[in-house]
Design a protein around this motif. Structure first.
Motif, PDB file in Angstrom:
ATOM      1  N   ILE A 277     -29.185 -48.831  20.272  1.00 22.07           N
ATOM      2  CA  ILE A 277     -29.982 -49.479  21.324  1.00 22.07           C
ATOM      3  C   ILE A 277     -29.160 -50.564  22.008  1.00 22.07           C
ATOM      4  CG2 ILE A 277     -31.982 -50.982  21.750  1.00 22.07           C
ATOM      5  CD1 ILE A 277     -33.430 -49.388  19.504  1.00 22.07           C
ATOM      6  N   GLU A 278     -28.480 -51.376  21.204  1.00 25.25           N
ATOM      7  CA  GLU A 278     -27.638 -52.438  21.778  1.00 25.25           C
ATOM      8  C   GLU A 278     -26.558 -51.868  22.677  1.00 25.25           C
ATOM      9  OE1 GLU A 278     -26.074 -55.197  18.915  1.00 25.25           O
ATOM     10  OE2 GLU A 278     -28.005 -55.338  17.870  1.00 25.25           O
ATOM     11  N   VAL A 279     -25.910 -50.805  22.238  1.00 26.56           N
ATOM     12  CA  VAL A 279     -24.853 -50.181  23.043  1.00 26.56           C
ATOM     13  C   VAL A 279     -25.444 -49.641  24.344  1.00 26.56           C
ATOM     14  CG1 VAL A 279     -23.249 -48.229  23.144  1.00 26.56           C
ATOM     15  CG2 VAL A 279     -23.358 -49.646  21.087  1.00 26.56           C
TER      16      VAL A 279
ATOM     17  N   GLY B 298     -26.032 -50.357  30.320  1.00 24.22           N
ATOM     18  CA  GLY B 298     -26.982 -50.196  31.417  1.00 24.22           C
ATOM     19  C   GLY B 298     -27.844 -48.951  31.324  1.00 24.22           C
ATOM     20  N   GLY B 299     -27.927 -48.362  30.173  1.00 26.59           N
ATOM     21  CA  GLY B 299     -28.740 -47.164  29.996  1.00 26.59           C
ATOM     22  C   GLY B 299     -30.162 -47.516  29.590  1.00 26.59           C
TER      23      GLY B 299
ATOM     24  N   SER C  49     -32.105 -44.611  28.080  1.00 27.19           N
ATOM     25  CA  SER C  49     -31.615 -44.303  26.736  1.00 27.19           C
ATOM     26  C   SER C  49     -32.088 -45.344  25.735  1.00 27.19           C
ATOM     27  CB  SER C  49     -30.080 -44.257  26.710  1.00 27.19           C
ATOM     28  OG  SER C  49     -29.603 -43.212  27.508  1.00 27.19           O
ATOM     29  N   ALA C  50     -32.043 -46.606  26.129  1.00 30.36           N
ATOM     30  CA  ALA C  50     -32.500 -47.679  25.248  1.00 30.36           C
ATOM     31  C   ALA C  50     -33.991 -47.538  24.962  1.00 30.36           C
ATOM     32  CB  ALA C  50     -32.198 -49.041  25.860  1.00 30.36           C
ATOM     33  N   LEU C  51     -34.765 -47.190  25.977  1.00 28.22           N
ATOM     34  CA  LEU C  51     -36.207 -47.000  25.787  1.00 28.22           C
ATOM     35  C   LEU C  51     -36.472 -45.837  24.830  1.00 28.22           C
ATOM     36  CD1 LEU C  51     -39.130 -47.702  26.460  1.00 28.22           C
ATOM     37  CD2 LEU C  51     -38.940 -46.182  28.443  1.00 28.22           C
TER      38      LEU C  51
END
Length: 87
Positions: free
Chosen positions: A37-39, A44-45, A48-50
């Motif tokens: 998640i941090e990466v 700026g993804g 992807s983070a969500l």
């Protein structure tokens, strides 16, 4: 202490050790998803983070469910039973 008591205690300890090992594996996997998640956020993804946050949330819910089941089996109780007086 009878032989049956000793055998029961040994089974309990083996199951407890198995639960501890499973707990470590779950925590390692959760940590891995948290790092992902941090990466994703750093790159700026947002989508992807969500997705990864949702996955982590589901993992934690499943983990909690599995732990409750194990505790219920070990203690012989129903943690989901809302009415303890129901027979």
């Amino acid at each position: 202490m009878t032989t049956n008591d000793v055998d029961e205690m040994e089974r309990y300890m083996e199951r407890f050790e198995s639960m501890r090992n499973a707990e470590r594996a779950w925590l390692d996997e959760e940590l891995e998803v948290e790092m992902m998640i941090e990466v994703a956020q750093e790159e700026g993804g947002a989508s992807s983070a969500l997705y990864l946050r949702n996955r982590l949330h589901i993992m934690r819910l499943v983990h909690e469910h599995c732990i409750r089941n194990e505790i219920e089996l070990l203690l012989g109780v129903d943690l989901y039973d809302k009415d303890p007086h129901r027979g």
